[in-house]
Design an enzyme around this catalytic site. Structure first.
Site, short mmCIF file in Angstrom:
data_model
loop_
_atom_site.label_atom_id
_atom_site.label_comp_id
_atom_site.label_asym_id
_atom_site.label_seq_id
_atom_site.Cartn_x
_atom_site.Cartn_y
_atom_site.Cartn_z
N GLU A 225 39.54 80.40 37.49
CA GLU A 225 38.95 81.07 38.88
C GLU A 225 39.00 82.77 38.18
O GLU A 225 38.10 83.53 38.34
CB GLU A 225 39.66 81.08 39.99
CG GLU A 225 38.90 81.80 41.13
CD GLU A 225 39.26 82.93 41.28
OE1 GLU A 225 38.47 83.81 42.21
OE2 GLU A 225 40.25 83.53 40.85
N GLU A 226 40.10 83.03 37.57
CA GLU A 226 40.47 84.67 37.35
C GLU A 226 39.78 84.89 36.02
O GLU A 226 39.60 86.16 35.97
CB GLU A 226 42.03 84.73 37.09
CG GLU A 226 42.87 84.51 38.23
CD GLU A 226 42.66 85.53 39.23
OE1 GLU A 226 41.87 86.10 39.45
OE2 GLU A 226 43.36 85.06 40.24
N ASP A 253 41.88 81.17 49.18
CA ASP A 253 42.30 82.05 47.89
C ASP A 253 42.32 83.45 48.47
O ASP A 253 41.94 84.21 47.78
CB ASP A 253 41.16 81.77 46.93
CG ASP A 253 41.35 82.68 45.55
OD1 ASP A 253 42.75 83.05 45.57
OD2 ASP A 253 40.46 82.81 44.88
ZN LIG Z 1 42.59 83.89 43.37
#
Ligand SMILES: [Zn+2]
Length: 354
Positions: A225-226, A253
């Site tokens: 995700e990052e 998140d």
């Molecule tokens: Zn995150």
């Protein structure tokens, strides 16, 4: 190098995707600017220098995600903008709500082919103050900057998926999700290990309470995700081609603090339907359900009826986010469990009532 501050070391952390400086250091004067407009106005002064973007997260903004969004372009785009005018490096004030000296990283946009690639790092908030003051006293001081970071080639990796099979419509899916990659300065406890635990806890709660939902509840730990959302994009592609039907998805998140609400991307009739469930969700501390963005990973799934972001109290999240402060000790188990309960109730209602 400075008449006044010789030998003073600054706390820095490389930004995600930055090139390193190799064996050598960069030694250069520093120009401090607040934003890209000021950078452009003073472009003639930039060549050969390190650009220091010193704009802080605006503490006057109540919603910390708003404050973060207003300050974060110096991290994501600073090295590219500075390179346009011949800068040799970039430092940014960490985008944080905590005024300690722990630097916060995060991804940069990809370098642009037509511009030189220059290294970029974040400064601890207190050292950003120090540098700003030091430049007022000695505007020609020089910084030595050394970064040993590098970006390695991609390797094969995976999302981790667990299903709790529905009893009547097992090919209709309710996703509950977090992401289990994180920046390496801390251990990613809030961003987003805790979100993964909450998603998994939904399945465990159903199992322990012998709840048998009609639809399949699917827990996803997304990867990457990052740094590119490759796990989210890949799952979105899968959702496009599978015969399974994705009804709704919930993502956690934003830290695992005390539950506050759910932000929903859907048509207006679906939103009203979800809002009618509020009296039930209030048992788990949910105060509101309103239209809003859901989450980076689940928003890659098209054609759902509702994409939902779990929203906890956000006042402390950016104290920790993407830094060495994001460790297990900062997770309050009760707050995290309340969030898991809220997501479980929402997942059950989506399965049975939507
Ligand atoms: Zn995150």
């Amino acid at each position: 190098e400075s008449e006044f501050f010789e030998g003073r070391e600054l706390e820095i952390l490389a930004l995600g995707r930055s090139i390193g400086t190799g064996e050598k250091e960069i030694t250069a004067e520093v120009i401090e600017v607040k934003n890209f407009d000021e950078l452009k106005e003073r472009q003639k002064e930039v060549k050969g220098k390190i650009v220091f973007f010193s704009r802080p997260h605006d503490m006057g903004t109540v919603n910390t995600f708003q404050g973060y969004g207003d300050a974060v372009n110096q991290r994501s785009q600073g090295a590219i903008e500075a390179a346009k005018f011949g800068a040799v490096g970039v430092l940014i004030r960490s985008v944080t709500t905590k005024h300690d000296n722990v630097p916060h990283t995060g991804s940069m946009n990809n370098y642009v082919d037509s511009l030189p690639e220059i290294p970029a790092a974040s400064l601890g908030f207190l050292d950003a103050d120090f540098l700003s003051d030091a430049l007022k006293k000695d505007s020609i001081l020089k910084l030595k900057m050394k970064l040993n970071c590098k970006t390695l080639p991609d390797i094969l990796s995976y999302n981790v998926i667990a299903d709790y099979k529905g009893t009547e419509k097992s090919d209709e899916i309710i996703v509950v999700a977090g992401h289990f990659d994180s920046w390496d300065a801390g251990c990613g406890a809030h961003d987003d290990g805790g979100g993964c635990i909450q998603a998994f806890e939904v399945l465990d709660l159903f199992k322990r309470l012998s709840i048998k939902p009609k639809r399949t509840i699917r827990c996803i730990f997304y990867i990457n995700e990052e740094n590119g959302v490759k796990g989210g994009i890949e799952y979105g592609n899968y959702a496009d081609t599978t015969r399974e039907k994705h009804i709704a998805a919930i993502e956690s998140d934003r830290g695992v603090f005390t539950p506050v609400g759910f932000a929903v991307t859907s048509d207006s009739l679906t939103l009203i339907k979800l809002q009618n469930w509020l009296p039930i969700l209030e048992y788990a501390g949910i105060e509101w359900i309103k239209a809003g963005g859901s989450g980076v990973d689940i928003s890659q799934i098209k054609n759902t009826q509702a994409l939902i972001g779990f929203v906890p109290d956000d006042q402390r999240y950016f104290d920790l986010h993407h830094s060495a402060n994001d460790v297990f000790e900062e997770v309050h188990p009760r707050e995290m469990e309340l969030g898991a309960a809220a997501i479980a109730v929402m997942a059950f209602l989506l399965s049975e009532e939507l």
